[in-house]
Design a protein around this motif. Structure first.
Motif, mmCIF file in Angstrom:
data_model
loop_
_atom_site.group_PDB
_atom_site.id
_atom_site.type_symbol
_atom_site.label_atom_id
_atom_site.label_comp_id
_atom_site.label_asym_id
_atom_site.label_seq_id
_atom_site.Cartn_x
_atom_site.Cartn_y
_atom_site.Cartn_z
ATOM 1 N N ALA A 148 12.079 8.973 -5.139
ATOM 2 C CA ALA A 148 12.117 10.148 -4.258
ATOM 3 C C ALA A 148 10.828 10.285 -3.456
ATOM 4 N N VAL A 149 9.719 9.823 -4.031
ATOM 5 C CA VAL A 149 8.402 10.046 -3.414
ATOM 6 C C VAL A 149 8.066 8.984 -2.354
ATOM 7 N N LEU A 150 8.296 7.715 -2.655
ATOM 8 C CA LEU A 150 7.884 6.670 -1.698
ATOM 9 C C LEU A 150 8.624 6.733 -0.361
ATOM 10 N N PRO A 151 9.906 7.155 -0.329
ATOM 11 C CA PRO A 151 10.538 7.267 0.988
ATOM 12 C C PRO A 151 9.849 8.288 1.896
ATOM 13 N N LEU A 152 9.012 9.160 1.334
ATOM 14 C CA LEU A 152 8.296 10.145 2.158
ATOM 15 C C LEU A 152 6.921 9.638 2.589
ATOM 16 N N LEU A 153 6.488 8.504 2.026
ATOM 17 C CA LEU A 153 5.153 7.979 2.357
ATOM 18 C C LEU A 153 5.170 7.364 3.750
ATOM 19 N N GLU A 154 4.301 7.860 4.619
ATOM 20 C CA GLU A 154 4.237 7.307 5.981
ATOM 21 C C GLU A 154 3.160 6.240 6.100
ATOM 22 N N SER A 155 2.149 6.300 5.246
ATOM 23 C CA SER A 155 1.086 5.297 5.302
ATOM 24 C C SER A 155 1.589 3.985 4.707
ATOM 25 N N ASP A 156 0.840 2.927 4.959
ATOM 26 C CA ASP A 156 1.192 1.603 4.466
ATOM 27 C C ASP A 156 0.838 1.509 2.970
ATOM 28 N N LEU A 157 1.855 1.345 2.125
ATOM 29 C CA LEU A 157 1.637 1.356 0.673
ATOM 30 C C LEU A 157 0.652 0.278 0.234
ATOM 31 N N LEU A 158 0.779 -0.903 0.817
ATOM 32 C CA LEU A 158 -0.098 -2.011 0.409
ATOM 33 C C LEU A 158 -1.564 -1.680 0.712
ATOM 34 N N THR A 159 -1.801 -1.082 1.877
ATOM 35 C CA THR A 159 -3.172 -0.714 2.251
ATOM 36 C C THR A 159 -3.737 0.304 1.265
ATOM 37 N N VAL A 160 -2.921 1.285 0.895
ATOM 38 C CA VAL A 160 -3.391 2.325 -0.027
ATOM 39 C C VAL A 160 -3.647 1.714 -1.405
ATOM 40 N N MET A 161 -2.737 0.859 -1.858
ATOM 41 C CA MET A 161 -2.911 0.243 -3.176
ATOM 42 C C MET A 161 -4.175 -0.602 -3.237
#
Ligand code: AMP
Ligand code: GLY
Length: 423
Positions: free
Chosen positions: A296-309
């Motif tokens: 439910a949470v990741l579909p709302l993430l607009e930033s690049d997940l890989l960059t944040v990780m």
């Protein structure tokens, strides 16, 4: 970049899809993944608990970055082993994953650092635990197996007698194996629950959108506890005021405490909170993304997940932007009838028409080109909309296009959140 994700559920599917959107992601391997994930990444049959196998695979393939998603491999030291093999990872090392791996550790940490949580005592002797229960007022008592127990190690006993029998089952009958040799006995708290997943690099904490899980199997929060039957995000009980209080009294103190203890936590730290009449308290920590919360949470993430990780891994989380859409989401889980107890598998999953939602596969395998069920929780359908009401309605509408024989799902996901919003 060549990426690796360890795990096999709906959470991993959501992580793989989000990573796949990154411009830097060239190839994604998943160990072991599942029949649904195989449509968008390369699944290889190495078990998530085969730590040596995971590290050997990563080294052999020249993996540039790995994400270890489930609790077991994290507690078993998958991140340590991957790092030794020269592969940077998202996730805590074993010495920090203990925040989920041992409830006694987590409770002692909170007590030492003044982090609000239920009153408790820890026991390694069943007789002493029973005597302690006798000193408590008659009523609800919470008995928790110290170690990992597939999410089943928490018993909410309705009386002292029930609590004692839970203690005997765990400590003397070995119900949860080694995980139940030590137990935590805890005061029963009341209030709405809020899940907050957060990114952390060991110093900075960036909470993701809050969410509300639905743990019980049946409508109206009845039936057995499950891994989670649906989620809405954000959680209406998590107001800006509560968020500020949690940051000050819970999130930052926890991350600072872990660092001070020489157990710097990097990765996703999950705060399971209860909004009690005395303010927010920690019910549990998880050392990983929640499932199905992540769906439910990741579909709302607009930033690049890989960059944040990668910023978490490299200790530069304060320098990156972590942006979430100001929208709402609802994830519905479809499970095999009978889950979380005995259930049938082998039904074909069929999708009718175009889905205007994310479909995440949790428990299915490919059989002669057909996707057939192979687990209790089979899939999640996540819809995003401007309001919670629309997200819930859309999730039910879209989930109606996905079927398998013997499916069951809750009809009231989001009902409590919507009622809270209406006041
Ligand atoms: P856990 O496996 O720690 O997430 O616990 C499962 C569920 O048990 C939580 O989501 C709560 O609903 C409930 N629970 C755990 N601890 C307590 C407590 N001290 N008081 C009331 N409910 C609890
Ligand atoms: N959905 C609860 C968990 O992931 O622990």
């Amino acid at each position: 970049m060549k990426l690796l994700v360890v795990g096999s559920g709906g959470r991993e599917h959501a992580i793989v899809r989000a990573l796949g959107r990154s411009a830097e992601a060239d190839e994604i391997f998943v160990l072991p993944g599942n029949g649904g994930i195989a449509a968008e990444a390369k699944c290889v049959p190495v078990g998530a608990k085969d730590i040596a196998g995971i590290a050997a695979f990563a080294k052999e393939q020249g993996i540039d970055y790995a994400v270890v998603a489930p609790d077991d491999p994290l507690v078993l030291g998958a991140v340590d082993a991957l790092e030794e093999a020269g592969v940077p990872c998202f996730g805590p090392r074993a010495n920090a994953a203990i925040i989920e791996g041992s409830k006694a550790f987590a409770k002692d940490l909170m007590q030492r650092y003044g982090i609000p949580t239920a009153k408790y005592a820890t026991f390694e002797d069943a007789g002493e635990a029973e005597s302690y229960i006798d000193t408590l007022p008659e009523g609800n008592v919470v008995v928790k197996a110290d170690g990992l127990a597939l999410g089943k190690g928490v018993i909410i006993a309705g009386s002292r007698a029930e609590a004692k029998s839970a203690v005997r089952e765990m400590m003397l009958d070995g119900k949860f194996g080694a995980s139940g040799r030590r137990v935590v006995i805890e005061e029963f708290l009341t209030g709405p629950e809020v899940s907050v997943l957060s990114f952390t690099d060991g110093e900075t904490v960036v909470p993701m959108v809050s969410s509300m899980d639905h743990k019980r199997a049946h409508d109206g929060d009845t039936g057995l506890n499950t891994g989670g039957m649906g989620v809405v995000a954000p959680n209406p009980y998590y107001t800006d005021e509560v968020a500020a209080e949690c940051m000050e009294k819970i999130f930052l103190p926890t991350v600072r405490a872990m660092k001070k203890e020489g157990r710097t936590f990097k990765g996703c730290l999950y705060f399971g909170l209860m909004m009690t009449p005395d303010g927010p308290k920690v019910i549990e920590y998880n050392c990983r993304f929640g499932d199905p919360e992540t769906q439910a949470v990741l579909p709302l993430l607009e930033s690049d997940l890989l960059t944040v990780m990668r910023a978490c891994t490299e200790g530069r989380l304060a320098d990156v932007e972590v942006k979430f859409a100001k929208k709402c989401s609802c994830c519905l889980v479809k499970a095999s009838a009978g889950y979380p107890e005995k259930y049938a598998t082998g039904s074909e999953i069929k999708v009718e028409g175009e889905l205007d939602a994310e479909l995440y596969i949790a428990g299915a395998k490919l059989e002669e080109g057909r996707l057939v069920t192979s687990g209790g929780r089979v899939l999640g359908v996540t819809a995003v909309a401007d309001t919670l009401e629309e997200a819930v309605a859309k999730a039910y509408r879209e989930a109606d296009k996905v079927h398998f024989d013997g499916e069951f799902f809750r009809k009231d996901i989001g009902a409590r959140a919507l009622a809270a919003k209406r006041g």
